[in-house]
Write an enzyme that holds these catalytic residues in place. Structure first.
Site, PDB file in Angstrom:
ATOM      1  N   LYS A 147       0.796  -0.893   0.231  1.00  0.00           N
ATOM      2  CA  LYS A 147      -0.071  -0.452  -0.036  1.00  0.00           C
ATOM      3  C   LYS A 147       1.026   1.261  -0.077  1.00  0.00           C
ATOM      4  CE  LYS A 147      -2.032   2.748   2.947  1.00  0.00           C
ATOM      5  NZ  LYS A 147      -1.399   4.018   2.437  1.00  0.00           N
TER       6      LYS A 147
ATOM      7  N   GLY B  83       7.141   4.813   8.523  1.00  0.00           N
ATOM      8  CA  GLY B  83       5.750   6.011   8.674  1.00  0.00           C
ATOM      9  C   GLY B  83       6.429   6.773   9.725  1.00  0.00           C
ATOM     10  N   SER B  84       5.110   6.924  10.139  1.00  0.00           N
ATOM     11  CA  SER B  84       5.456   8.062  11.828  1.00  0.00           C
ATOM     12  C   SER B  84       5.453   6.739  12.619  1.00  0.00           C
ATOM     13  CB  SER B  84       4.767   9.336  11.908  1.00  0.00           C
ATOM     14  OG  SER B  84       3.258   8.340  12.050  1.00  0.00           O
TER      15      SER B  84
ATOM     16  N   VAL C  74       1.823   6.131  14.018  1.00  0.00           N
ATOM     17  CA  VAL C  74       1.089   5.157  13.429  1.00  0.00           C
ATOM     18  C   VAL C  74       2.044   3.856  13.971  1.00  0.00           C
ATOM     19  CG1 VAL C  74       0.474   4.766  11.054  1.00  0.00           C
ATOM     20  CG2 VAL C  74       0.383   6.838  11.017  1.00  0.00           C
ATOM     21  N   GLY C  75       2.881   3.643  13.702  1.00  0.00           N
ATOM     22  CA  GLY C  75       3.849   2.608  14.363  1.00  0.00           C
ATOM     23  C   GLY C  75       2.716   1.561  15.395  1.00  0.00           C
TER      24      GLY C  75
ATOM     25  N   GLU D 263      10.063   0.893  10.950  1.00  0.00           N
ATOM     26  CA  GLU D 263      11.229   1.964   9.965  1.00  0.00           C
ATOM     27  C   GLU D 263      10.063   3.257  10.957  1.00  0.00           C
ATOM     28  OE1 GLU D 263      13.490  -0.060   9.079  1.00  0.00           O
ATOM     29  OE2 GLU D 263      13.687   1.857   9.074  1.00  0.00           O
TER      30      GLU D 263
ATOM     31  N   CYS E 181      13.312  10.480   7.765  1.00  0.00           N
ATOM     32  CA  CYS E 181      13.449   9.871   8.993  1.00  0.00           C
ATOM     33  C   CYS E 181      14.599  10.036   9.683  1.00  0.00           C
ATOM     34  CB  CYS E 181      12.616   8.854   9.129  1.00  0.00           C
ATOM     35  SG  CYS E 181      13.852   7.501   7.934  1.00  0.00           S
TER      36      CYS E 181
ATOM     37  N   GLU F  75       9.516  15.510  16.317  1.00  0.00           N
ATOM     38  CA  GLU F  75       9.982  15.564  14.757  1.00  0.00           C
ATOM     39  C   GLU F  75       9.455  16.325  14.368  1.00  0.00           C
ATOM     40  OE1 GLU F  75       9.201  11.783  12.388  1.00  0.00           O
ATOM     41  OE2 GLU F  75      11.127  11.697  11.557  1.00  0.00           O
TER      42      GLU F  75
END
Lengths: 493, 497
Positions: A188, A241-242, A245-246, A264, A298, A395
């Site tokens: 996705k 991603g962030s 969301v992780g 990651e 990142c 971040e």
């Protein structure tokens, strides 16, 4: 004859680009449940609409993957997997020009980077992992009265959810290890940057991958991403991603089938500059460290710690170097920094710049929008920062860096570790003892010595602490895509 | 008058092809200073052409070219770029597959279809396999005491020498070149003076692929001259040799008197195929047949002893001869139906016929074959001896021809002892349907490869190499990389703790 969902776009230089906007399932481009508008961040204008996946389409993609695995891919030899991956890499190289332009149109990164780095890296990554396909070894282990051995078997269906900052390169980092270890994939993409992967989809079919081995769907994270993360037939999900969301991905796995996950996530990486560093080198690398990809990395070196005695000198040279950053239309070969990827990101970054000022930091340079069209932000430097400020802890994901002083090694390591993250770090020094000593002490998945943002497809990349779980790239990446079975044969008990 | 490089030669099917005959050094074909050597077509006994051979100054020139290239160029080429070149070479071999197979068939006598579908196909797969390793040769970091940082580097050796035999000209070259190149070395290879032609076509592709001059150098000449100069050369860091055990000893001696270069030896064999009472006999007979008669018996790993359980001996023999008659179609190498071509040359031909006589004198019985085939070309019928015992010369000495010796056993322990009663230890097989038997026998036999219910099955990713006097060192697989790298440990002391 018009192909369904085929689209043509024109760049600011007048180049014609073609790609398909459908969902890529079973080697065909099909309709989604709805559409999502894709915006050109350089202009703020719509490029096109793409088909978007919701639950039914995610299920269809997973079903296609399952069938492909059961009937074809699990019976495909390692050598054949390697051949297909190498063929795909060749096709990527042959089409680098068009793919790079699609990437720059969709993401806004300078064409020099998409053509010189992002897209070639996809081919290199695919080739690297293709080479591993027939080199996946288990072990034979001496045991009492038994012949015991391990097999490193594919997981089966792997889900991958990738971000918008290096759209196609992130796809490469997932597809490489997943395919070479014998898995099938449902990928996705980010709804912000779906186009380059859809171009790759055409090449996947052209290379000869059997239908269903690689499926590429566009969709919102909270809809398609969530469905993929919860799908009971998906054995593993890889997410970049962030950190927020992780957490959701981990929760989704916990609530569904305990699928294996690799994450990651974000970073707030410290860049440490000792007084014996080559200052000009340190300045150049520090600039790349934070402003590369418009700060949308990142592993960006967003906290620069400079030893007291050279602080003023460093800052002055850093300002001079940074003031020469060429910001502009990413289709201009000389441009280093294009727009941020979206309105949302733009607003977020500007919000952090305001927070920095509100909390009492000094906006040493930059801090403003550039122009009035497209999401451009000036390279921004904060000084007089304190460790607990938002701009030092959170971040930002934009061209914003904080520069602080430190006294000695003990002091800076404590400061460097004052973060929930641990993705990367750097140390600049000419002294060998200090280099090795500090590198070994830093709590980070990658430590650069006298450089920054040097990523290679064959060295592992991933985070300590809340920057993530698991490693991408290099041989280490393979561990995330196979499962270990031990076979123990009785021969004398 | 120096013989020009290009020569036109005629195939037995009437076609004409052009071959290179000079030495390939620094990406150029150059004359040699050794004598011209005739290479013979074993199917017709006629001279194909003469080739240049290398004397000491040519060997020195080749090694110097390799050394200079390593120092100035090859060691600075990124591993991923080395991989690209090796893959490109594989692509070109794929493109010119037929031409490569033609040269193997012409010079060696093996069937063209076998050369194309086995030798060349496997060679290409070998290059592709090792290309994948080029950027994956890892050292380690090793924690010792807190004040040190230690790590290893697996570095290329520099210039490696290779001496290869005539039985699989292109494939033996691939088994050496592929890992050597992937590990970052430059090479000087001496091909067999009996089959010098195929490697020069390969050389043309090496240059076309874009390898820098001096990475690959190919020369030919006699073993006792050219081979010896290479084995004694002080600037060659390692010798990889495939050939007879006798010559292997000489190479080892040369290393000991010169620069103690590292060695890798793939020598002879007398591999035993054990057929158990519970084997699927028909399948076993088919595999066993290929196991000895593949490549006209000219394989170091040939299964030249078959040990059959006494209760199934007669049935097995009947099936074995049935399969021999069906499989071993003898004829011209360029005939589509041919499986079995001539032996490589007169010397081998005479030696094999002599062993057949020895077998008869020792009391073994010829159950099939035993004679020359036809009256032109070094053809020998597939030959089966029965009523052998393990101490016979035809059960102990390597014949290197299509001659198999069959003996019986009563118990599995006896079979294991007979199989291990050999100075060799290259390969072997056990045919059984029983799991315990399979595991026990494979654990007990002292060889480098044990096949279960098959024979002669090769993969690029599994290692191959002998126990005992069959040699040391591994070819193929990840293991082979160790033969082409050397380990350096770096230990950094930190003064600031």
């Amino acid at each position: 004859m018009t192909v369904k969902f085929a689209h043509e776009a024109i760049t600011s230089k007048g180049d014609k680009l073609t790609f398909n906007t459908g969902l890529f399932i079973n080697n065909e481009f099909v309709e989604g449940a709805s559409t999502i508008d894709v915006i050109n961040p350089t202009t703020g204008e719509k490029i096109c609409a793409v088909q978007a996946a919701e639950e039914a389409q995610v299920n269809a993609a997973v079903d296609a993957a399952e069938k492909a695995y059961r009937e074809v891919w699990s019976k495909t030899s390692a050598r054949e997997r390697a051949r297909l991956m190498n063929k795909l890499a060749d096709l990527v190289d042959q089409n680098v020009d068009e793919i790079a332009k699609i990437e720059t149109l969709d993401n806004g990164k300078g064409i020099a980077f998409s053509k010189g780095y992002d897209i070639p890296e996809v081919a290199k990554t695919l080739r690297y992992f293709a080479g591993f396909a027939d080199k996946l070894h288990g072990k034979v282990i001496e045991t009492e009265g038994k012949l015991s051995y391990t097999r490193h078997e594919p997981i089966g269906i792997c889900g991958a959810i990738i971000p918008w900052n290096f759209p196609l390169m992130m796809a490469g980092w997932k597809l490489g290890p997943a395919l070479c270890t014998g898995n099938v994939v449902v990928l996705k993409t980010s709804e912000l940057t779906p186009l380059s992967a859809l171009k790759l989809a055409e090449l996947i079919k052209e290379a000869g991958f059997p239908p269903g081995v690689v499926n590429i769907i566009t969709g919102y994270g909270h809809i398609a991403g969530d469905k993929l993360a919860r799908h009971p037939k998906v054995g593993k999900v890889a997410f970049t991603g962030s950190t927020n969301v992780g957490r959701m991905i981990m929760k989704a796995s916990a609530e569904s089938n305990l699928k294996k996950i690799t994450l990651e996530l974000g970073g707030k990486s410290p860049n440490i500059i000792f007084d014996d560093a080559d200052i000009d080198q340190a300045v150049a690398w520090a600039h790349k460290g934070v402003f590369f990809n418009h700060g949308q990395c990142c592993c960006a070196g967003t906290r620069i710690y400079v030893q007291e005695s050279i602080y003023d000198k460093f800052l002055a040279r850093f300002k001079e170097f940074t003031s020469q950053t060429k910001v502009g239309d990413p289709f201009d070969e000389a441009v280093f920094q294009g727009p941020q990827v979206s309105q949302t990101q733009f607003d977020r970054i500007m919000g952090y710049i305001k927070a920095g000022k509100d909390e009492g930091a000094t906006c040493y340079m930059g801090g403003n929008r550039l122009g009035d069209k497209g999401y451009f932000i000036e390279p921004t430097v904060f000084t007089d920062v304190k460790g607990d400020m938002k701009i030092m802890q959170e971040e930002i994901f934009g061209p914003v860096v904080s520069v602080a002083k430190f006294k000695d090694e003990e002091d800076v390591i404590a400061k460097a570790h004052d973060t929930v993250y641990g993705l990367a770090a750097a140390v600049f020094t000419q002294n060998i003892t200090r280099a090795v000593s500090v590198a070994n002490k830093l709590e980070a998945g990658t430590v650069w010595v006298n450089c920054y943002n040097e990523l290679d497809y064959n060295t592992p990349f991933g985070g300590y602490k809340q920057s993530g779980i698991g490693r991408e790239n290099g041989e280490y990446a393979l561990e995330n895509y196979y499962q270990v079975k031990a076979v123990k044969i009785n021969v004398g008990l | 008058m120096v013989q020009p490089d290009l020569q036109t030669v005629r195939l037995s099917n009437g076609k004409q092809i052009t071959v290179h005959t000079q030495l390939f050094i620094n990406n150029e074909f150059v004359p040699g200073h050794g004598p011209l050597i005739e290479t013979i077509n074993p199917a017709t006994e006629e001279v194909i052409c003469s080739v240049h051979s290398a004397d000491k100054q040519d060997v020195d020139a080749a090694v110097a070219a390799a050394a200079k290239c390593f120092k100035d160029t090859w060691r600075k080429v990124a591993p991923a770029d080395k991989a690209r070149l090796i893959n490109k070479l594989a692509d070109l071999m794929e493109r010119d597959k037929d031409e490569l197979a033609t040269l193997d068939a012409l010079d060696n006598g093996k069937a063209f279809t076998v050369a194309r579908d086995v030798d060349i196909t496997d060679s290409i797969a070998c290059y592709r396999y090792f290309a994948g390793w080029a950027d994956k040769i890892h050292g380690k970091t090793i924690d010792t005491t807190f004040d040190k940082f230690c790590y290893t580097r697996h570095e290329a050796l520099g210039v490696v020498g290779a001496v290869i035999p005539w039985n699989y000209p292109t494939m033996m070259a691939a088994w050496k070149f592929a890992p050597a190149l992937a590990a970052g070395n430059c090479i000087v290879m001496k091909t067999s003076e009996v089959t010098p032609l195929p490697a020069y076509k390969f050389a043309v592709l090496v240059k076309e692929a874009g390898f820098p001059a001096g990475v690959v150098n190919i020369i030919t000449g006699y073993g006792h001259t050219t081979g010896n100069f290479l084995a004694c050369h002080p600037d060659v860091s390692k010798m990889a040799f495939t050939g007879s055990t006798g010559t292997g000893r000489k190479i080892m001696e040369s290393s000991s008197t010169s620069n103690l270069k590292k060695l890798q030896l793939e020598l002879g064999g007398k591999s035993a195929q054990i057929v158990c009472a519970d084997a699927e006999l028909d399948k076993a007979a088919e595999w066993a047949c290929g196991g000895i008669f593949n490549n006209h018996g000219q394989s170091c790993n040939a299964g030249s002893r078959i040990l059959v359980h006494e209760s199934v001996h007669d049935k097995f023999l009947e099936l074995f001869i049935k399969h021999t008659k069906a499989m071993i179609k003898i004829g011209d190498p360029f005939d589509e139906d041919t499986f079995h071509g001539p032996q490589i040359n007169k010397s081998q031909f005479d030696k094999i016929l002599k062993y057949i006589e020895i077998g008869k004198q020792e009391g073994a019985v010829v159950a099939h074959g035993g004679k020359r085939w036809g009256n032109k070309g070094y053809y020998i019928e597939p030959t089966v001896f029965i009523k052998c015992h393990n101490k016979m010369r035809i059960m102990q000495e390597e014949i290197f021809g299509p001659v198999v010796a069959i003996a019986t056993f009563k118990t599995i322990e006896e079979a294991i002892d007979m199989a291990n009663d050999s100075i060799y230890g290259l390969a072997g097989a056990v045919y059984t349907t029983n799991l315990d038997t399979a595991v026990t026998v494979t654990n007990e036999i002292k060889t480098g490869t044990m096949w279960v219910n098959c024979f002669d099955v090769f993969d690029q990713s599994t290692p191959f190499g002998g126990y005992k006097q069959s040699g040391f060192g591994k070819e193929l697989g990840k293991y082979s990389l160790q033969e082409y790298t050397q380990v350096k440990v770096v230990k950094i002391m930190r003064s600031n703790l």
